[in-house]
Design a protein around this motif. Structure first.
Motif, mmCIF file in Angstrom:
data_model
loop_
_atom_site.group_PDB
_atom_site.id
_atom_site.type_symbol
_atom_site.label_atom_id
_atom_site.label_comp_id
_atom_site.label_asym_id
_atom_site.label_seq_id
_atom_site.Cartn_x
_atom_site.Cartn_y
_atom_site.Cartn_z
ATOM 1 N N ARG A 163 0.823 -1.215 0.000
ATOM 2 C CA ARG A 163 0.000 0.000 0.000
ATOM 3 C C ARG A 163 0.858 1.266 0.000
ATOM 4 N N SER A 164 1.947 1.253 0.753
ATOM 5 C CA SER A 164 2.763 2.459 0.840
ATOM 6 C C SER A 164 3.423 2.783 -0.496
ATOM 7 N N ALA A 165 3.809 1.756 -1.236
ATOM 8 C CA ALA A 165 4.448 1.978 -2.534
ATOM 9 C C ALA A 165 3.444 2.392 -3.594
ATOM 10 N N ASP A 166 2.167 2.065 -3.384
ATOM 11 C CA ASP A 166 1.146 2.341 -4.394
ATOM 12 C C ASP A 166 -0.061 3.039 -3.788
ATOM 13 N N ALA A 167 0.217 4.078 -2.979
ATOM 14 C CA ALA A 167 -0.872 4.838 -2.375
ATOM 15 C C ALA A 167 -1.755 5.480 -3.441
ATOM 16 N N ALA A 168 -1.151 5.927 -4.548
ATOM 17 C CA ALA A 168 -1.940 6.541 -5.614
ATOM 18 C C ALA A 168 -2.881 5.526 -6.253
ATOM 19 N N VAL A 169 -2.393 4.321 -6.475
ATOM 20 C CA VAL A 169 -3.238 3.287 -7.073
ATOM 21 C C VAL A 169 -4.380 2.926 -6.134
ATOM 22 N N VAL A 170 -4.088 2.833 -4.843
ATOM 23 C CA VAL A 170 -5.146 2.538 -3.867
ATOM 24 C C VAL A 170 -6.232 3.602 -3.946
ATOM 25 N N THR A 172 -6.955 5.551 -6.520
ATOM 26 C CA THR A 172 -7.664 5.383 -7.790
ATOM 27 C C THR A 172 -8.678 4.247 -7.697
ATOM 28 N N ALA A 173 -8.269 3.154 -7.063
ATOM 29 C CA ALA A 173 -9.178 2.013 -6.910
ATOM 30 C C ALA A 173 -10.397 2.393 -6.083
ATOM 31 N N ARG A 174 -10.174 3.066 -4.973
ATOM 32 C CA ARG A 174 -11.294 3.468 -4.133
ATOM 33 C C ARG A 174 -12.177 4.490 -4.833
ATOM 34 N N ALA A 175 -11.555 5.388 -5.599
ATOM 35 C CA ALA A 175 -12.338 6.345 -6.358
ATOM 36 C C ALA A 175 -13.247 5.651 -7.362
ATOM 37 N N GLY A 177 -14.639 2.818 -6.804
ATOM 38 C CA GLY A 177 -15.566 1.948 -6.086
ATOM 39 C C GLY A 177 -15.075 0.532 -5.898
ATOM 40 N N ALA A 178 -13.783 0.298 -6.152
ATOM 41 C CA ALA A 178 -13.233 -1.054 -6.031
ATOM 42 C C ALA A 178 -13.045 -1.418 -4.565
ATOM 43 N N ARG A 179 -13.015 -2.712 -4.299
ATOM 44 C CA ARG A 179 -12.621 -3.208 -2.987
ATOM 45 C C ARG A 179 -11.120 -3.452 -3.015
ATOM 46 N N VAL A 180 -10.413 -2.901 -2.036
ATOM 47 C CA VAL A 180 -8.961 -3.031 -1.978
ATOM 48 C C VAL A 180 -8.593 -3.986 -0.854
ATOM 49 N N VAL A 181 -7.767 -4.965 -1.162
ATOM 50 C CA VAL A 181 -7.271 -5.906 -0.161
ATOM 51 C C VAL A 181 -5.758 -5.979 -0.298
ATOM 52 N N SER A 182 -5.067 -6.013 0.835
ATOM 53 C CA SER A 182 -3.604 -5.976 0.826
ATOM 54 C C SER A 182 -3.014 -7.351 1.073
ATOM 55 N N MET A 183 -1.892 -7.615 0.458
ATOM 56 C CA MET A 183 -1.131 -8.823 0.720
ATOM 57 C C MET A 183 -0.458 -8.721 2.083
ATOM 58 N N PRO A 184 -0.355 -9.820 2.837
ATOM 59 C CA PRO A 184 0.389 -9.787 4.091
ATOM 60 C C PRO A 184 1.860 -9.493 3.826
ATOM 61 N N GLU A 185 2.516 -8.901 4.807
ATOM 62 C CA GLU A 185 3.923 -8.577 4.662
ATOM 63 C C GLU A 185 4.748 -9.840 4.424
ATOM 64 N N GLY A 186 5.602 -9.804 3.426
ATOM 65 C CA GLY A 186 6.469 -10.927 3.122
ATOM 66 C C GLY A 186 5.846 -12.000 2.267
ATOM 67 N N VAL A 187 4.560 -11.911 1.958
ATOM 68 C CA VAL A 187 3.869 -12.913 1.141
ATOM 69 C C VAL A 187 3.713 -12.367 -0.268
ATOM 70 N N THR A 188 4.115 -13.134 -1.263
ATOM 71 C CA THR A 188 4.075 -12.667 -2.652
ATOM 72 C C THR A 188 3.082 -13.440 -3.517
ATOM 73 N N ASP A 189 2.553 -14.544 -3.005
ATOM 74 C CA ASP A 189 1.639 -15.383 -3.776
ATOM 75 C C ASP A 189 0.225 -15.216 -3.231
ATOM 76 N N PRO A 190 -0.727 -14.695 -4.025
ATOM 77 C CA PRO A 190 -2.098 -14.545 -3.532
ATOM 78 C C PRO A 190 -2.690 -15.841 -2.989
ATOM 79 N N ALA A 191 -2.268 -16.983 -3.533
ATOM 80 C CA ALA A 191 -2.802 -18.263 -3.062
ATOM 81 C C ALA A 191 -2.416 -18.550 -1.621
ATOM 82 N N ALA A 192 -1.377 -17.886 -1.113
ATOM 83 C CA ALA A 192 -0.919 -18.112 0.252
ATOM 84 C C ALA A 192 -1.503 -17.103 1.237
#
Length: 495
Positions: A163-170, A172-175, A177-192
């Motif tokens: 989120r900190s690296a892409d605050a602008a994208v977040v 834009t997404a909220r603008a 009406g998108a739902r924003v969900v963040s990856m846990p720290e250190g996790v790179t695979d959405p399946a995990a």
């Protein structure tokens, strides 16, 4: 090199403004409103460009078809980006960032082009921003900030790696009406990531946007999202078998106590016994422990049998009660193959209906893979890497084609020669490979086998350990298993 997003099925439409074309807010006039991009409900886009500026532009293109304006800040100015994000979200317009190197920089030019594509009549600058554009620089009109200035029947789900690296994208997404969900720290695979899988499942009829450089390394984003949308998760969350999970499994064949403890009771009692055994590891494991079963599906036999392959293939109907009982209890099941003179792929295909279910995994037991002149218990079998690769290719294809979550692919081994050319084993994103060390006897002997098999092992494989109740001298307790077997095994079976 073009972004992966340009190769994905995201269809942008330019439907025009929802309200009139006025950009000012004088008496009797209304500010123009943004329109969202039209996307297929199952679409997946990856915004993985190298710079924050490029990601902000790509996110805007992915989510917005048009907008009356945008909020622009320099990516080098964190406070300006934060202010831009706040304003953009309130105004329901994109937030864009430049690289701060002047209006001739590639980032500034890309932002200027994006303003033109949006049909923007104005942009609001936060901090030191310079753009070479005919679009007017001024504050966002108050009327533009009215809630509901965008419309979408299925707004996207946006997964953000940082989120900190892409605050602008977040923003834009909220603008949008998108739902924003963040990856846990250190996790790179959405399946995990448990929360990510949950969000994608709850919004399985919405398009998905993955944002962050780390997602550029996903080999197959479409499959990853499709599997998550199905909603199946491991008991402790996520779909990736060996990412933050440890398993304690009962091993054996249905109705055959001599082959292992799994065969000593019916499926329901097997579940209860596995749960009780796994609980003994709760206080000594540094990762969540899940009970499991490893069921021998094809049993090496002392006689050739009708088909001459020295292997008894149990019918699917015999295995189904164990698979169903395990599924109802949230336990994974590993199907183990002992092919005799047959081959692993032919036997694996017999159980395609079971392997087509989430949480049903596959194990190959090379000890029982024999040549045409060998007999079980007289010789120790082996398998070449190319045969293992044919099985993993088939299993990975099955997972991908059916949109299944990742599967564990277990390779039993207690001698180096049992898997020939082990360094040639292929990797598949759909599979987590685990080498299961099956040595029995004294603990010094078992430890020597454990260490020897780690030498030269393929990178990224996981490790399993077997405790033999009768054959080990002595058998390790749960505390000893966690203390003495290092690195700690991800799968511990009991036979």
């Amino acid at each position: 090199m073009p972004s992966r997003t340009t190769r994905l099925a995201i269809a942008l439409t330019t439907a025009g403004l929802l309200l009139g074309a006025a950009g000012c807010t004088g008496a009797g006039q209304t500010a123009a409103r943004a329109t969202l991009a039209s996307t297929a409900s199952d679409a997946v886009a990856v915004v993985d460009q190298a710079s924050a500026s490029d990601r902000s532009v790509r996110a805007s293109r992915t989510l917005f078809a048009s907008a009356p304006g945008a909020i622009v800040a320099s990516a080098d100015d964190a406070s300006a980006v934060a202010a831009a994000a706040k304003t953009a979200e309130r105004a329901h317009v994109p937030a864009l960032v430049t690289d701060g190197d002047g209006d001739e920089s590639s980032a500034a030019l890309a932002v200027a082009r994006e303003l033109e594509r949006l049909g923007a009549r104005w942009y609001q600058a936060e901090g030191d921003v310079s753009l070479d554009t005919d679009v007017e620089q001024r504050e966002a009109p108050e009327a533009t900030r009215a809630p509901g200035s965008t419309r979408a029947s299925r707004p996207a789900t946006v997964v953000v790696a940082d989120r900190s690296a892409d605050a602008a994208v977040v923003a834009t997404a909220r603008a949008a009406g998108a739902r924003v969900v963040s990856m846990p720290e250190g996790v790179t695979d959405p399946a995990a990531a448990q929360d990510v899988v949950t969000a994608l499942h709850e919004r399985k009829d919405h398009p998905t946007v993955l944002v962050g450089r780390t997602f550029g390394d996903l080999p197959d984003p479409d499959w990853t999202v499709r599997a998550a949308r199905d909603g199946w998760q491991l008991p402790h969350g996520g779909q990736r078998p060996f990412d933050g999970h440890r398993y304690v499994a009962l091993y054996g064949a249905p109705g055959a106590p001599v082959l292992g403890v799994l065969g000593e009771q019916d499926p329901e009692a097997t579940v209860e016994r596995a749960v009780a055994l796994a609980h003994r590891y709760d206080d000594v494991s540094d990762e969540p422990v899940t009970p499991a079963m490893e069921v021998i599906a094809t049993v090496a036999a002392g006689d050739a049998g009708a088909d001459g392959d020295y292997s008894t293939e149990l019918p699917v109907s015999t295995l189904e009660p164990y698979v169903d009982a395990a599924h109802d209890a949230g336990m994974p099941v590993v199907l183990d193959l002992q092919p005799g003179r047959s081959d692993f792929l032919s036997q694996a295909k017999r159980y395609e209906s079971l392997l087509s279910k989430p949480g049903v995994w596959l194990a190959l037991d090379p000890e029982w893979r024999l040549t045409a002149d060998q007999v079980p218990l007289r010789q120790i079998g082996s398998v070449r890497a190319d045969e293992v690769n044919r099985v993993s290719d088939w299993l990975a294809d099955l997972v991908r084609e059916k949109g299944l979550p990742p599967k564990a692919f277990v390779l039993h081994q207690f001698r180096s020669a049992m898997i020939q050319d082990r360094s040639s084993l292929e990797e598949h994103p759909e599979l987590d490979v685990l080498i299961h060390v099956d040595g029995q006897g004294s603990q010094p002997e078992k430890q020597a086998t454990w260490k020897a098999l780690h030498d030269g092992a393929p990178a990224g494989v996981h490790w399993g350990w077997k405790n033999f109740i009768d054959e080990d001298h002595p058998m390790l307790s749960p505390e000893q298993t966690m203390r003495d077997v290092l690195p700690s095994p991800a799968l511990i079976t009991y036979q």
